[in-house]
Write an enzyme that holds these catalytic residues in place. Structure first.
Site, PDB file in Angstrom:
ATOM      1  N   THR A  49       0.823  -1.205   0.000  1.00  0.00           N
ATOM      2  CA  THR A  49       0.000   0.000   0.000  1.00  0.00           C
ATOM      3  C   THR A  49       0.857   1.255   0.000  1.00  0.00           C
ATOM      4  OG1 THR A  49      -1.635  -1.279   1.240  1.00  0.00           O
ATOM      5  CG2 THR A  49      -1.977   1.093   1.140  1.00  0.00           C
ATOM      6  N   TYR A 137       5.211 -12.270   4.915  1.00  0.00           N
ATOM      7  CA  TYR A 137       4.064 -11.660   4.226  1.00  0.00           C
ATOM      8  C   TYR A 137       3.739 -12.504   3.003  1.00  0.00           C
ATOM      9  CZ  TYR A 137       1.582  -7.943   1.562  1.00  0.00           C
ATOM     10  OH  TYR A 137       0.686  -7.209   0.827  1.00  0.00           O
ATOM     11  N   LYS A 165       1.825 -12.157   7.975  1.00  0.00           N
ATOM     12  CA  LYS A 165       0.657 -11.481   7.414  1.00  0.00           C
ATOM     13  C   LYS A 165       0.134 -12.374   6.300  1.00  0.00           C
ATOM     14  CE  LYS A 165      -0.759  -7.484   4.632  1.00  0.00           C
ATOM     15  NZ  LYS A 165      -0.329  -6.226   3.963  1.00  0.00           N
ATOM     16  N   ILE A 207      -3.185  -6.267   9.306  1.00  0.00           N
ATOM     17  CA  ILE A 207      -2.387  -5.249   8.621  1.00  0.00           C
ATOM     18  C   ILE A 207      -3.277  -4.731   7.509  1.00  0.00           C
ATOM     19  CG2 ILE A 207      -0.289  -4.777   7.317  1.00  0.00           C
ATOM     20  CD1 ILE A 207       1.109  -6.900   8.998  1.00  0.00           C
TER      21      ILE A 207
END
EC number: 4.3.3.7
Length: 300
Positions: A49, A137, A165, A207
């Site tokens: 992001t 992640y 994540k 997250i």
């Protein structure tokens, strides 16, 4: 869950940019203050992001340094340090540790499609090279490579690999990890729409893209879920549901940067190959923001 140091709503923070695409550090600092005030439980900087693929090495360092300095210990800072080059991931992780980040977020290597053994060796090499808490992640929709739960569990035996994540949105997969991983290994949702379900099963946080726009409500949802207050958690999530979905109406972070700009917190700058949100989606996103009780600073 008390053994997990970082819990709750962790914002995958956007990277403010000027119209010419240059970093807007002043807005970035203000944005961190905004999140502290609104109750965000942690700042994840220079992730997907945060447009990590299009910031250069020096900018990446600068954003980590600025986030740590601006947060000033008020909330944890998790630095995105992932790369599809193990050497680069190590270099970024070393910088993050030296800058004072509380943890690193290391994405599954993308494009070069490593095997499960390659993924294990990659993350182990990073963990052995730098003593910083490392959060894995997994986002196979972007990376193509998908780290299997069995590989995650092997990595969970390494002391400074402290969590994952999971952005697959697969609740069964997340619950499997919760059942089999060490108690102090954190399982974070990386999918806002299914985050509440994972939290109620024992997940440690999210997250979140949505937290850029509705940080207070995301924090409240997490707190209610941790307390076992299903009614309050569902009520918060009901207000957020359209945002969870519509912030992905085009590729992230295009919609969320537009939304945060409508709140008057940043400009609308993006870097190519990302382009501004299509006009036809503006009203859709305004309505989603309204349902979440978000005030727009910019009138229609």
């Amino acid at each position: 869950m008390d053994n997990v140091a970082i819990k709750g709503s962790l914002v995958a923070i956007v990277t403010p940019m000027h119209e010419n695409g240059e970093l807007d550090l002043e807005r970035f600092q203000s944005l961190i203050d905004f999140h502290v005030t609104e109750g965000t439980d942690g700042i994840v900087v220079v992730g997907t992001t945060g447009e990590s693929p299009t910031v250069d090495f020096e900018e990446h360092h600068l954003l980590i340094k600025t986030a740590v300095e601006q947060a000033a210990g008020r909330v944890p800072v998790i630095a995105g340090t992932g790369a599809n080059s193990t050497r680069e991931a190590i270099d970024l992780s070393i910088y993050a540790k030296n800058a004072g980040a509380d943890a690193s977020l290391s994405v599954v290597p993308y494009y070069n499609k490593p095997t499960q053994e390659g993924l294990y060796q990659h993350f182990r090499a990073v963990a052995e090279a730098v003593d910083i808490p490392q959060i894995l992640y997994n986002v196979p929709g972007r990376t193509v490579a998908d780290i299997a739960n069995d590989t995650v569990l092997r990595l969970a035996q390494i002391p400074n690999i402290v969590g994952i994540k999971d952005a697959t949105g697969d609740i069964g997969r997340g619950f499997d990890l919760l059942c089999r991983a060490p108690e102090d290994f954190a399982i974070y949702s990386g999918d806002d729409a299914s985050a509440l379900a994972l939290l109620l099963l024992g997940g440690h946080g999210v997250i979140s893209v949505t937290a850029n726009v509705a940080p207070k409500l995301m924090h409240e949802m997490c707190i209610a879920a941790f307390a076992g207050d299903l009614a309050a958690a569902r009520a918060a999530n009901r207000k957020l549901l359209r945002l969870h979905l519509d912030l992905f109406i085009e590729a992230n972070p295009i919609p969320v940067k537009w939304a945060v700009a409508q709140m008057g917190l940043i400009g609308e700058g993006l870097r190519l190959p990302l382009t501004p949100l299509s006009n036809r989606y503006h009203q859709t996103l305004r309505e989603a923001m309204s349902e979440a009780g978000i005030d727009l600073a910019i009138s229609v």
